[in-house]
Design an enzyme around this catalytic site. Sequence first.
Site, PDB file in Angstrom:
ATOM      1  N   GLU A  97      45.702   6.540   9.044  1.00  0.00           N
ATOM      2  CA  GLU A  97      44.642   6.195  10.017  1.00  0.00           C
ATOM      3  C   GLU A  97      43.558   7.257  10.040  1.00  0.00           C
ATOM      4  O   GLU A  97      43.846   8.436   9.804  1.00  0.00           O
ATOM      5  CB  GLU A  97      45.257   6.157  11.414  1.00  0.00           C
ATOM      6  CG  GLU A  97      45.406   4.804  12.034  1.00  0.00           C
ATOM      7  CD  GLU A  97      44.106   4.117  12.378  1.00  0.00           C
ATOM      8  OE1 GLU A  97      43.093   4.346  11.728  1.00  0.00           O
ATOM      9  OE2 GLU A  97      44.129   3.314  13.320  1.00  0.00           O
ATOM     10  N   ASP A  98      42.341   6.855  10.365  1.00  0.00           N
ATOM     11  CA  ASP A  98      41.277   7.849  10.505  1.00  0.00           C
ATOM     12  C   ASP A  98      41.396   8.605  11.820  1.00  0.00           C
ATOM     13  O   ASP A  98      41.240   9.819  11.867  1.00  0.00           O
ATOM     14  CB  ASP A  98      39.890   7.189  10.378  1.00  0.00           C
ATOM     15  CG  ASP A  98      39.718   5.958  11.254  1.00  0.00           C
ATOM     16  OD1 ASP A  98      40.664   5.584  11.979  1.00  0.00           O
ATOM     17  OD2 ASP A  98      38.637   5.355  11.217  1.00  0.00           O
ATOM     18  N   ASP A 101      43.010   7.616  19.271  1.00  0.00           N
ATOM     19  CA  ASP A 101      42.247   7.843  20.496  1.00  0.00           C
ATOM     20  C   ASP A 101      43.185   7.563  21.673  1.00  0.00           C
ATOM     21  O   ASP A 101      43.985   8.412  22.050  1.00  0.00           O
ATOM     22  CB  ASP A 101      41.026   6.906  20.439  1.00  0.00           C
ATOM     23  CG  ASP A 101      40.025   7.130  21.544  1.00  0.00           C
ATOM     24  OD1 ASP A 101      40.424   7.241  22.705  1.00  0.00           O
ATOM     25  OD2 ASP A 101      38.809   7.184  21.256  1.00  0.00           O
ATOM     26  N   PHE A 150      31.976  10.722  20.690  1.00  0.00           N
ATOM     27  CA  PHE A 150      31.965   9.534  19.829  1.00  0.00           C
ATOM     28  C   PHE A 150      31.597   9.979  18.427  1.00  0.00           C
ATOM     29  O   PHE A 150      30.505  10.463  18.183  1.00  0.00           O
ATOM     30  CB  PHE A 150      30.996   8.466  20.334  1.00  0.00           C
ATOM     31  CG  PHE A 150      31.323   7.131  19.725  1.00  0.00           C
ATOM     32  CD1 PHE A 150      30.810   6.781  18.478  1.00  0.00           C
ATOM     33  CD2 PHE A 150      32.193   6.262  20.363  1.00  0.00           C
ATOM     34  CE1 PHE A 150      31.156   5.575  17.885  1.00  0.00           C
ATOM     35  CE2 PHE A 150      32.533   5.054  19.774  1.00  0.00           C
ATOM     36  CZ  PHE A 150      32.021   4.708  18.536  1.00  0.00           C
ATOM     37  N   ARG A 163      30.025   4.530   8.285  1.00  0.00           N
ATOM     38  CA  ARG A 163      31.372   4.779   7.761  1.00  0.00           C
ATOM     39  C   ARG A 163      31.338   5.652   6.508  1.00  0.00           C
ATOM     40  O   ARG A 163      32.302   6.327   6.180  1.00  0.00           O
ATOM     41  CB  ARG A 163      32.063   3.460   7.397  1.00  0.00           C
ATOM     42  CG  ARG A 163      32.433   2.587   8.581  1.00  0.00           C
ATOM     43  CD  ARG A 163      33.357   1.477   8.105  1.00  0.00           C
ATOM     44  NE  ARG A 163      33.470   0.390   9.053  1.00  0.00           N
ATOM     45  CZ  ARG A 163      34.349   0.354  10.053  1.00  0.00           C
ATOM     46  NH1 ARG A 163      35.178   1.355  10.236  1.00  0.00           N
ATOM     47  NH2 ARG A 163      34.402  -0.689  10.857  1.00  0.00           N
TER      48      ARG A 163
HETATM   49  C1  PRP Z   1      39.536   2.608  15.440  1.00  0.00           C
HETATM   50  C2  PRP Z   1      40.380   3.544  14.610  1.00  0.00           C
HETATM   51  C3  PRP Z   1      41.767   3.283  15.105  1.00  0.00           C
HETATM   52  C4  PRP Z   1      41.563   2.942  16.562  1.00  0.00           C
HETATM   53  C5  PRP Z   1      41.902   4.133  17.405  1.00  0.00           C
HETATM   54  O1  PRP Z   1      39.584   1.357  14.848  1.00  0.00           O
HETATM   55  O2  PRP Z   1      40.242   3.291  13.232  1.00  0.00           O
HETATM   56  O3  PRP Z   1      42.365   2.190  14.441  1.00  0.00           O
HETATM   57  O4  PRP Z   1      40.182   2.605  16.718  1.00  0.00           O
HETATM   58  O5  PRP Z   1      41.744   3.865  18.762  1.00  0.00           O
HETATM   59  P1  PRP Z   1      42.940   3.777  19.818  1.00  0.00           P
HETATM   60  O6  PRP Z   1      43.847   4.952  19.574  1.00  0.00           O
HETATM   61  O7  PRP Z   1      42.216   3.880  21.143  1.00  0.00           O
HETATM   62  O8  PRP Z   1      43.628   2.472  19.666  1.00  0.00           O
HETATM   63  P2  PRP Z   1      38.633   0.119  15.220  1.00  0.00           P
HETATM   64  O9  PRP Z   1      39.379  -0.791  16.143  1.00  0.00           O
HETATM   65  O10 PRP Z   1      37.313   0.650  15.682  1.00  0.00           O
HETATM   66  O11 PRP Z   1      38.511  -0.618  13.805  1.00  0.00           O
HETATM   67  P3  PRP Z   1      37.922  -0.097  12.418  1.00  0.00           P
HETATM   68  O12 PRP Z   1      38.934   0.859  11.822  1.00  0.00           O
HETATM   69  O13 PRP Z   1      37.767  -1.333  11.619  1.00  0.00           O
HETATM   70  O14 PRP Z   1      36.614   0.611  12.714  1.00  0.00           O
END
Ligand code: PRP
Length: 176
Positions: A97-98, A101, A150, A163
Site C-alpha cells: 500500500e502507498d 490513514d 494531504f 500520482r
Molecule cells: C487511499 C490509499 C489507501 C487508503 C488509505 O486509497 O491508497 O488505500 O486511501 O486510507 P484509509 O487508511 O483511511 O482507509 P484511495 O481510496 O484514495 O484509492 P486510490 O489508491 O485508488 O487512490
Amino acid sequence: MLKPKRVLVTRDQIRDKVKEMARAIDAAHQGDELVLVGVLKGGIVLMADLMRELRLPVRLDFIAAESYGASTETSGVVKLTRDVTTDLRGRHVLLVEDIVDTGLTIRYLISHLKGKDPASLEVAVLLDKVSRRKVPVDVRYRGLVIPDAFVVGYGLDYAEHYRNLPDVMVVEEDGT
Ligand code: PRP
C-alpha cells in the site's frame, strides 16, 4: 485551488526506505515465495519499486477498494472493486500500500484476504499517518510516519492528479 506546494519526502528518502523494507521482508521470509498484492491504484508505485529490491521469489496480484472517491475525506464504508485472482491458500501474502490513514481500507482488505486462508498475511506501506488512525492495524513493514497533511505523488492522488510525481508532496491552497 489546491496544488502540490512543498516536498515532504524526497525520492532519495523513498528509495532508501524501500530498500530497508525489502531487506526486512527478505530476512523475515527466507525460503518463502511471496505473493505481493498491490492495492490499486496508489500502491502500484511502491509495488514496482519494492518488487525490484526483493531477492525472494515473488508472484504479483492486485486488489482494489474504494472509500474516498473524489473526496479528501473517507466515507468510512469500504467497498471491494477488484479481487485477486491468485489462489492464496497456503501462500505467503504481502499487501503493498502507498499509505495508511484511518486504517479502514487496510483493515477491510486484511479481513477479506484472511478468508482466502493464506499461510501468512502481512502489510507493507510506505507512508503511515499514525495520528489519523480510527482502527488499529498491524503494519509489519513501514517506510515513514508522516504528519496529517494531504499528500500526493508516488502513487497518491488528489482527484486523480499527481500520482506520477516522484516525490511525496503536500497539497496546499495555491495563493500565487
Ligand atoms: C487511499 C490509499 C489507501 C487508503 C488509505 O486509497 O491508497 O488505500 O486511501 O486510507 P484509509 O487508511 O483511511 O482507509 P484511495 O481510496 O484514495 O484509492 P486510490 O489508491 O485508488 O487512490
